[in-house]
Design a protein around this motif. Sequence first.
Motif, PDB file in Angstrom:
ATOM      1  N   TYR A 129      61.055  84.663  35.287  1.00  0.00           N
ATOM      2  CA  TYR A 129      59.604  84.741  35.274  1.00  0.00           C
ATOM      3  C   TYR A 129      59.162  84.668  36.735  1.00  0.00           C
ATOM      4  O   TYR A 129      59.293  83.631  37.388  1.00  0.00           O
ATOM      5  CB  TYR A 129      58.993  83.598  34.471  1.00  0.00           C
ATOM      6  CG  TYR A 129      59.047  83.792  32.972  1.00  0.00           C
ATOM      7  CD1 TYR A 129      58.818  85.051  32.414  1.00  0.00           C
ATOM      8  CD2 TYR A 129      59.305  82.734  32.112  1.00  0.00           C
ATOM      9  CE1 TYR A 129      58.856  85.238  31.039  1.00  0.00           C
ATOM     10  CE2 TYR A 129      59.341  82.909  30.734  1.00  0.00           C
ATOM     11  CZ  TYR A 129      59.113  84.165  30.202  1.00  0.00           C
ATOM     12  OH  TYR A 129      59.158  84.364  28.837  1.00  0.00           O
ATOM     13  N   ALA A 130      58.646  85.766  37.250  1.00  0.00           N
ATOM     14  CA  ALA A 130      58.394  85.878  38.682  1.00  0.00           C
ATOM     15  C   ALA A 130      57.294  84.929  39.141  1.00  0.00           C
ATOM     16  O   ALA A 130      57.459  84.192  40.115  1.00  0.00           O
ATOM     17  CB  ALA A 130      58.031  87.326  39.024  1.00  0.00           C
ATOM     18  N   TYR A 131      56.154  84.943  38.451  1.00  0.00           N
ATOM     19  CA  TYR A 131      55.036  84.133  38.925  1.00  0.00           C
ATOM     20  C   TYR A 131      55.355  82.648  38.822  1.00  0.00           C
ATOM     21  O   TYR A 131      54.982  81.852  39.703  1.00  0.00           O
ATOM     22  CB  TYR A 131      53.752  84.492  38.169  1.00  0.00           C
ATOM     23  CG  TYR A 131      53.724  84.177  36.696  1.00  0.00           C
ATOM     24  CD1 TYR A 131      53.084  83.041  36.222  1.00  0.00           C
ATOM     25  CD2 TYR A 131      54.319  85.023  35.766  1.00  0.00           C
ATOM     26  CE1 TYR A 131      53.035  82.753  34.854  1.00  0.00           C
ATOM     27  CE2 TYR A 131      54.283  84.750  34.417  1.00  0.00           C
ATOM     28  CZ  TYR A 131      53.647  83.607  33.961  1.00  0.00           C
ATOM     29  OH  TYR A 131      53.614  83.327  32.613  1.00  0.00           O
ATOM     30  N   LYS A 132      56.080  82.251  37.790  1.00  0.00           N
ATOM     31  CA  LYS A 132      56.469  80.848  37.662  1.00  0.00           C
ATOM     32  C   LYS A 132      57.476  80.459  38.742  1.00  0.00           C
ATOM     33  O   LYS A 132      57.460  79.329  39.245  1.00  0.00           O
ATOM     34  CB  LYS A 132      57.046  80.578  36.280  1.00  0.00           C
ATOM     35  CG  LYS A 132      56.015  80.646  35.151  1.00  0.00           C
ATOM     36  CD  LYS A 132      56.634  80.246  33.817  1.00  0.00           C
ATOM     37  CE  LYS A 132      55.596  80.267  32.703  1.00  0.00           C
ATOM     38  NZ  LYS A 132      56.169  79.797  31.407  1.00  0.00           N
ATOM     39  N   SER A 133      58.353  81.384  39.102  1.00  0.00           N
ATOM     40  CA  SER A 133      59.353  81.111  40.138  1.00  0.00           C
ATOM     41  C   SER A 133      58.693  80.881  41.492  1.00  0.00           C
ATOM     42  O   SER A 133      59.057  79.963  42.228  1.00  0.00           O
ATOM     43  CB  SER A 133      60.353  82.262  40.223  1.00  0.00           C
ATOM     44  OG  SER A 133      61.050  82.430  38.997  1.00  0.00           O
ATOM     45  N   CYS A 134      57.725  81.736  41.839  1.00  0.00           N
ATOM     46  CA  CYS A 134      57.008  81.552  43.103  1.00  0.00           C
ATOM     47  C   CYS A 134      56.193  80.256  43.082  1.00  0.00           C
ATOM     48  O   CYS A 134      56.097  79.554  44.096  1.00  0.00           O
ATOM     49  CB  CYS A 134      56.092  82.744  43.369  1.00  0.00           C
ATOM     50  SG  CYS A 134      56.971  84.255  43.826  1.00  0.00           S
ATOM     51  N   THR A 135      55.607  79.944  41.941  1.00  0.00           N
ATOM     52  CA  THR A 135      54.852  78.693  41.804  1.00  0.00           C
ATOM     53  C   THR A 135      55.757  77.492  42.054  1.00  0.00           C
ATOM     54  O   THR A 135      55.376  76.537  42.741  1.00  0.00           O
ATOM     55  CB  THR A 135      54.235  78.596  40.398  1.00  0.00           C
ATOM     56  OG1 THR A 135      53.271  79.636  40.238  1.00  0.00           O
ATOM     57  CG2 THR A 135      53.552  77.254  40.182  1.00  0.00           C
ATOM     58  N   TRP A 136      56.970  77.537  41.510  1.00  0.00           N
ATOM     59  CA  TRP A 136      57.919  76.434  41.707  1.00  0.00           C
ATOM     60  C   TRP A 136      58.328  76.335  43.173  1.00  0.00           C
ATOM     61  O   TRP A 136      58.378  75.236  43.751  1.00  0.00           O
ATOM     62  CB  TRP A 136      59.142  76.634  40.815  1.00  0.00           C
ATOM     63  CG  TRP A 136      60.202  75.589  40.989  1.00  0.00           C
ATOM     64  CD1 TRP A 136      61.445  75.755  41.518  1.00  0.00           C
ATOM     65  CD2 TRP A 136      60.120  74.208  40.610  1.00  0.00           C
ATOM     66  NE1 TRP A 136      62.142  74.577  41.511  1.00  0.00           N
ATOM     67  CE2 TRP A 136      61.353  73.605  40.956  1.00  0.00           C
ATOM     68  CE3 TRP A 136      59.129  73.425  40.028  1.00  0.00           C
ATOM     69  CZ2 TRP A 136      61.622  72.255  40.728  1.00  0.00           C
ATOM     70  CZ3 TRP A 136      59.388  72.073  39.801  1.00  0.00           C
ATOM     71  CH2 TRP A 136      60.610  71.502  40.146  1.00  0.00           C
ATOM     72  N   ALA A 137      58.610  77.470  43.801  1.00  0.00           N
ATOM     73  CA  ALA A 137      58.999  77.463  45.214  1.00  0.00           C
ATOM     74  C   ALA A 137      57.863  76.932  46.081  1.00  0.00           C
ATOM     75  O   ALA A 137      58.094  76.169  47.034  1.00  0.00           O
ATOM     76  CB  ALA A 137      59.403  78.869  45.662  1.00  0.00           C
ATOM     77  N   GLN A 138      56.620  77.307  45.756  1.00  0.00           N
ATOM     78  CA  GLN A 138      55.478  76.791  46.518  1.00  0.00           C
ATOM     79  C   GLN A 138      55.336  75.283  46.299  1.00  0.00           C
ATOM     80  O   GLN A 138      55.049  74.534  47.248  1.00  0.00           O
ATOM     81  CB  GLN A 138      54.191  77.506  46.098  1.00  0.00           C
ATOM     82  CG  GLN A 138      53.010  77.166  46.975  1.00  0.00           C
ATOM     83  CD  GLN A 138      51.719  77.844  46.533  1.00  0.00           C
ATOM     84  OE1 GLN A 138      50.852  77.199  45.959  1.00  0.00           O
ATOM     85  NE2 GLN A 138      51.598  79.136  46.815  1.00  0.00           N
ATOM     86  N   HIS A 139      55.553  74.827  45.078  1.00  0.00           N
ATOM     87  CA  HIS A 139      55.518  73.397  44.756  1.00  0.00           C
ATOM     88  C   HIS A 139      56.541  72.636  45.605  1.00  0.00           C
ATOM     89  O   HIS A 139      56.234  71.588  46.193  1.00  0.00           O
ATOM     90  CB  HIS A 139      55.806  73.229  43.258  1.00  0.00           C
ATOM     91  CG  HIS A 139      56.033  71.824  42.816  1.00  0.00           C
ATOM     92  ND1 HIS A 139      55.027  70.887  42.738  1.00  0.00           N
ATOM     93  CD2 HIS A 139      57.176  71.180  42.415  1.00  0.00           C
ATOM     94  CE1 HIS A 139      55.518  69.737  42.306  1.00  0.00           C
ATOM     95  NE2 HIS A 139      56.816  69.894  42.103  1.00  0.00           N
ATOM     96  N   LEU A 140      57.757  73.169  45.706  1.00  0.00           N
ATOM     97  CA  LEU A 140      58.806  72.528  46.503  1.00  0.00           C
ATOM     98  C   LEU A 140      58.449  72.544  47.988  1.00  0.00           C
ATOM     99  O   LEU A 140      58.715  71.570  48.704  1.00  0.00           O
ATOM    100  CB  LEU A 140      60.142  73.243  46.283  1.00  0.00           C
ATOM    101  CG  LEU A 140      60.738  73.178  44.871  1.00  0.00           C
ATOM    102  CD1 LEU A 140      62.040  73.984  44.812  1.00  0.00           C
ATOM    103  CD2 LEU A 140      60.983  71.735  44.427  1.00  0.00           C
ATOM    104  N   ALA A 141      57.854  73.648  48.450  1.00  0.00           N
ATOM    105  CA  ALA A 141      57.469  73.744  49.858  1.00  0.00           C
ATOM    106  C   ALA A 141      56.400  72.709  50.202  1.00  0.00           C
ATOM    107  O   ALA A 141      56.456  72.056  51.254  1.00  0.00           O
ATOM    108  CB  ALA A 141      56.981  75.155  50.175  1.00  0.00           C
ATOM    109  N   LYS A 142      55.416  72.549  49.332  1.00  0.00           N
ATOM    110  CA  LYS A 142      54.370  71.547  49.565  1.00  0.00           C
ATOM    111  C   LYS A 142      54.965  70.142  49.600  1.00  0.00           C
ATOM    112  O   LYS A 142      54.607  69.319  50.448  1.00  0.00           O
ATOM    113  CB  LYS A 142      53.298  71.644  48.479  1.00  0.00           C
ATOM    114  CG  LYS A 142      52.398  72.859  48.597  1.00  0.00           C
ATOM    115  CD  LYS A 142      51.397  72.891  47.442  1.00  0.00           C
ATOM    116  CE  LYS A 142      50.450  74.073  47.564  1.00  0.00           C
ATOM    117  NZ  LYS A 142      49.532  74.174  46.401  1.00  0.00           N
ATOM    118  N   LYS A 143      55.888  69.870  48.676  1.00  0.00           N
ATOM    119  CA  LYS A 143      56.537  68.558  48.660  1.00  0.00           C
ATOM    120  C   LYS A 143      57.316  68.313  49.952  1.00  0.00           C
ATOM    121  O   LYS A 143      57.462  67.176  50.399  1.00  0.00           O
ATOM    122  CB  LYS A 143      57.480  68.443  47.456  1.00  0.00           C
ATOM    123  CG  LYS A 143      56.780  68.225  46.127  1.00  0.00           C
ATOM    124  CD  LYS A 143      57.769  68.150  44.979  1.00  0.00           C
ATOM    125  CE  LYS A 143      58.698  66.962  45.095  1.00  0.00           C
ATOM    126  NZ  LYS A 143      59.620  66.862  43.931  1.00  0.00           N
TER     127      LYS A 143
END
Length: 478
Positions: free
Chosen positions: A191-205
């Motif tokens: 799921y592309a949009y969910k994958s980018c959302t997760w990567a952005q979540h990790l980057a913010k953390k």
Amino acid sequence: MAGITPASKIIIVGSGVFGISTALWLARSGYGDVTVLDMQDTASSGYDPLSGVDSASADLNKIIRFSYGSEIEYQRLATEAAKIWDEWNAEIAATPLDELPERLRDGEKKLWFNAGWLRMSSEDEFGTFELETLKNMEREGIREFQFRSDDEADINRAKERGWAHKLDPCRRQERFGTHKAVLDSTAGFVYAYKSCTWAQHLAKKAGVQMILDSVRGKVLDIGSKEGRPVVYTADGSEHSADLVVVAGGGWTPSLVPEVQDLLETTAGSVATVQIPKDRPDLWDRFSAENQPVIAWGTRQGKEVYSIPRDDNGIFKIGWRKTKWTNFEDVGERRISVPRTAHVTEKKETRLPTDALNGIKEYIEINFPELVPLGISSTRLCWYTDSIDNSFVIDFVPGRPGLAVCSGGSGHGFKFLPILGREVVKILQGQGPQTVYGRMWRWRSSTGNGRNGLEEGEQGPRVLSKQTMASETDWKFAN
């Protein structure tokens, strides 16, 4: 630019796969001042294309394959990415629901689905490319994960491993008396949009700052002051930095003119069919449990793919035969730029008739039971092609502190978890010493095979030269 330090101020333009993976790996590598700029609010939208986000990364789903034929370097990097996709699935499954990004709380708590990838011939025999691919897989020791539909040993092995039901999902043997295909059991989709959302979540953390706004995050120009790059945004702000990395996808050639002979903005053609939940026969059949990713007629003149339906019943079909261009004035040149559904001044959701007809032919031949449903939506997916289909990740000659990270060429998404690791090495000045730094270096092409970039506005792929399909064309002839 070997001089960046953990204290260096780094700006990344673009929050798609290339930008967010770079930001994540920079932060995890000890760089404490990393900011991502984007003119689209990919945070609140969760990269969901149904929420008005236009980019190649902001998609429903993407094919994930780890086999690359003779391109062994990409295959090895993809195999490393595969391990992290598995780790991300496990991490998300173990995270309490209220600690997940909002877009990951609905549906299955996973990104990556090992649904298999069926490379299906549109003819009575395999094409030369497919036979060469199988030979390469034999040499690499991964042939056992590939199942030929016409090989008894392969069929038996598929049965033993639980893959036999995906060898002929279109019932071609039954309906046409022949079916030539190879099922790659290592592949699938995310799921592309969910994958980018997760990567952005990790980057913010990890400490990455985000300015995701249609004015404050919109980059108009990149200049230089006192030997340092300066980013100018639409709100009138000037952002000075030690390093600026442009990862703007289809907008990259507009922001960095020097790259225009290396990269070209192009669009793929995508359509969807809405599978009704009140049709359990179709709902089950097109699920990831029963439907593989399918590539039909690759290098045989068809170039169509499909991905199993998502949680909302959206069945995505793409046409790859032609990648479209859209030329407009940018500075002193006319170059190809995106023309999207939401963001650009001139908007477009239609497909050229040739593309829609190619998708409809795929449905009519392979999934006739979907014909009564018709097409549900269409869109152009804008990204960048490089001159040779390999990424372009390097410093811009003559522009101190400015780097480009782009050129996904339609196969970059699978590297989301791992790409930034190699980008960081390049940004640290290690590019000439690494295999990927040498592959992705700034380069030029002399000779043929420039991926269509030499055509320019005189070429046949220009969008303004096409007959565009309307919604009335979404229905099939009786």
